[in-house]
Design an enzyme around this catalytic site. Structure first.
Site, PDB file in Angstrom:
ATOM      1  N   HIS A 169       0.865  -1.180   0.000  1.00 19.47           N
ATOM      2  CA  HIS A 169       0.000   0.000   0.000  1.00 19.47           C
ATOM      3  C   HIS A 169       0.905   1.234   0.000  1.00 19.47           C
ATOM      4  CE1 HIS A 169      -3.079  -2.839   2.024  1.00 19.47           C
ATOM      5  NE2 HIS A 169      -3.233  -2.819   0.708  1.00 19.47           N
ATOM      6  N   GLU A 172       1.319   4.128   2.599  1.00 17.26           N
ATOM      7  CA  GLU A 172       1.796   3.766   3.935  1.00 17.26           C
ATOM      8  C   GLU A 172       3.320   3.889   3.957  1.00 17.26           C
ATOM      9  OE1 GLU A 172      -2.096   0.863   4.206  1.00 17.26           O
ATOM     10  OE2 GLU A 172      -0.110  -0.048   4.353  1.00 17.26           O
ATOM     11  N   HIS A 262       3.284  -2.343   6.927  1.00 17.43           N
ATOM     12  CA  HIS A 262       2.166  -1.453   6.560  1.00 17.43           C
ATOM     13  C   HIS A 262       2.016  -0.293   7.546  1.00 17.43           C
ATOM     14  CE1 HIS A 262      -0.130  -4.041   3.600  1.00 17.43           C
ATOM     15  NE2 HIS A 262       0.769  -4.887   4.054  1.00 17.43           N
ATOM     16  N   GLU A 338       1.787  -3.245  11.435  1.00 22.03           N
ATOM     17  CA  GLU A 338       1.085  -1.990  11.181  1.00 22.03           C
ATOM     18  C   GLU A 338       1.663  -0.895  12.071  1.00 22.03           C
ATOM     19  OE1 GLU A 338      -1.271  -1.491   8.947  1.00 22.03           O
ATOM     20  OE2 GLU A 338      -1.937  -3.525   8.432  1.00 22.03           O
TER      21      GLU A 338
HETATM   22 ZN   LIG Z   1      -1.646  -1.511   4.334  1.00 23.81          ZN
END
Ligand SMILES: [Zn+2]
Length: 379
Positions: A169, A172, A262, A338
Site C-alpha cells: 500500500h 503507507e 504497513h 502496522e
Molecule cells: Zn496496508
C-alpha cells in the site's frame, strides 16, 4: 495580500485545489487511478511566509478510512528533511467531512503530507547504497505496469529464509522508513545483531512492492487500481505483476519467516496481525507467531498487543492477503506489521508524533526480536 499557490505535480504528489483566498484554500484528495480509494495527500504551499495558513481538505467522509481523521495532525516540513506536525481538526459535518490544517510557515515554501513522504528517488538511493554494501546482492524480481523495476536485496548465508517486504500500500510510507532502519542494521558490518542474523538467515528484502502507486501518489493501489494485498491467492501479469513476481521468487526459496510492513489509518499504535483462520492452522504453528509478538512487545514501548485487528475465525482467513497466503503456502511464521499515522496516546511525542525516526527504531527492535526468536528456537 496575494493568494497562496499550491502545487503537487511531483513524485507522490496528490491534491486538487477547489479554491484559494489569501492564505486560505479549499482542497480535496484525488482518488487512486481506476479505484475508489482516497486518503493520501502530499502538496506544497508557496507564498505564505509568516502568514497563518488555513487549509481545508474537504469530502473526507468519502475517503477510504474516515476514522483516520479524528485526532490526526498533518505532517509538515519546510526543508523536506525534518517532518513535524501542523495542528489539525476534523469536522464531520462541514463540506462532507473537513480536515482543517492551521500552520504559519517561517519560509515561503511548506510541504504537507499524510505521512512523511518516501520518494522513488530516495528509494533508489536506499537500494543503491544497500547493494553497494559488503555481502549484499541485488535482484530484479520483475517490472511494474508503468515500467518500474521491482527491487530485491539479498544478504546472509543461513538456512532460515526470511522475507521482509513493504509498501504494498504505497501511501503507507511508514513501511519504507522502517525498511531504511532494517537495512541499516543488516548492512552495517559493526552491527552485531545484523552480523548474527546474516550468519543464521538468508534475507530477501523488497523495500517497495508498489513503485507505481508510490510515484502516482496513491493510497492503496498500483498503476491499474489493484489492491496488491488482495492478490496473493491468484496474482496476474495484467493486474498485479508485482505480487506475481514476489510470490514466484518466494516459491523458489521457500519462506520460514515473513514480515509484510504497513501503516494503519485509524489505530494510533503499532501492532501485528497474524494468520488465524488459515486452513492448515495448528496451535503450534500459531504459537510461533505469538511468541515473536511477545518478544517484540517486551522490547519496546512503541509496540503493543492490546489494540489491533479482529482475528479471523477458524477456516475463515482471507488467502488473498499475503500474510495468510505465506503462512498457508510455506508454513511460515508470517505477520503484518502496522504502524500508525497518528501518535500513540500512551507514549506521545508532541513535535513529530509517529515519525520516520520511530519507524526506523521499530525496525531495529523487530530485527533484534527476530534474533531472540531464533535463539529460543534452538536454531
Ligand atoms: Zn496496508
Amino acid at each position: 495580500m496575494n493568494d497562496i499557490r499550491i502545487d503537487c505535480n511531483f513524485d507522490s504528489g496528490n491534491i486538487d485545489v477547489l479554491s484559494t483566498d489569501g492564505a486560505k484554500a479549499k482542497l480535496t484528495i484525488r482518488k487512486d487511478h481506476q479505484s475508489e480509494f482516497a486518503q493520501w495527500f502530499h502538496f506544497r504551499v508557496s507564498g505564505a511566509a509568516g502568514r497563518e495558513l488555513e487549509l481545508a481538505i474537504t469530502g473526507l467522509n468519502e475517503s477510504a478510512y474516515p476514522g483516520g481523521w479524528p485526532d490526526y495532525d498533518t505532517c509538515v516540513s519546510e526543508d523536506r528533511e525534518y517532518w513535524g506536525r501542523a495542528s489539525s481538526s476534523f469536522d464531520k459535518s462541514a463540506d462532507n467531512g473537513t480536515l482543517t490544517i492551521r500552520y504559519t510557515p517561517a519560509s515561503d515554501l511548506a510541504y504537507f503530507a499524510y505521512f512523511a513522504p518516501y520518494s522513488m528517488e530516495r528509494h533508489h538511493d536506499l537500494v543503491a547504497e544497500a547493494a553497494a554494501s559488503e555481502g549484499v546482492s541485488y535482484r530484479h524480481l520483475g517490472t511494474t505496469l508503468d515500467g518500474q523495476p521491482i527491487d530485491c536485496l539479498e544478504m546472509g548465508k543461513g538456512d532460515t529464509q526470511v522475507w521482509l517486504y513493504a509498501r504494498q500500500h504505497p501511501g503507507e510510507t511508514q513501511a519504507e522508513w522502517w525498511m531504511e532502519g532494517a537495512l541499516e542494521v543488516l548492512t552495517d558490518p559493526a552491527d552485531t545483531v545484523g552480523r548474527e542474523l546474516r550468519r543464521r538467515c538468508t534475507f530477501h528484502i523488497v523495500p517497495n512492492c508498489n513503485p507505481d502507486g508510490s510515484r502516482r501518489g496513491h493510497l492503496r493501489t498500483n498503476g491499474a487500481g489493484t489492491n496488491l494485498n488482495r492478490e496473493w491467492e491468484s496474482p496476474t501479469a495484467d493486474k498485479s505483476p508485482e505480487v506475481l513476481a514476489i510470490r514466484n521468487a518466494m516459491d523458489a526459496t521457500g519462506v520460514d519467516f515473513a514480515m509484510d510492513v504497513h501503516g494503519d489509518e485509524a489505530i494510533p499504535v503499532a501492532f501485528l496481525a497474524g494468520y488465524e483462520g488459515i486452513p492448515s492452522w495448528t496451535d503450534d504453528h500459531g504459537e510461533r507467531y505469538y511468541r515473536y509478538e511477545r518478544i517484540l512487545d517486551r522490547r519496546t514501548p512503541d509496540f503493543q498487543t492490546e489494540e489491533g485487528y479482529n482475528k479471523s475465525a477458524a477456516g475463515k482467513a482471507n488467502l488473498s492477503m499475503s500474510t495468510n497466503q505465506v503462512a498457508e503456502r510455506f508454513g511460515a511464521t508470517a505477520m503484518t506489521l502496522e504502524m500508525p499515522y497518528k501518535d500513540n496516546p500512551a507514549n506521545p511525542e508532541p513535535e513529530q508524533g509517529w515519525s520516520p525516526e520511530r519507524c526506523k527504531m521499530l525496525a531495529r527492535d523487530c530485527l533484534a526480536s527476530l534474533l531472540e526468536f531464533l535463539d529460543d528456537d534452538g536454531k
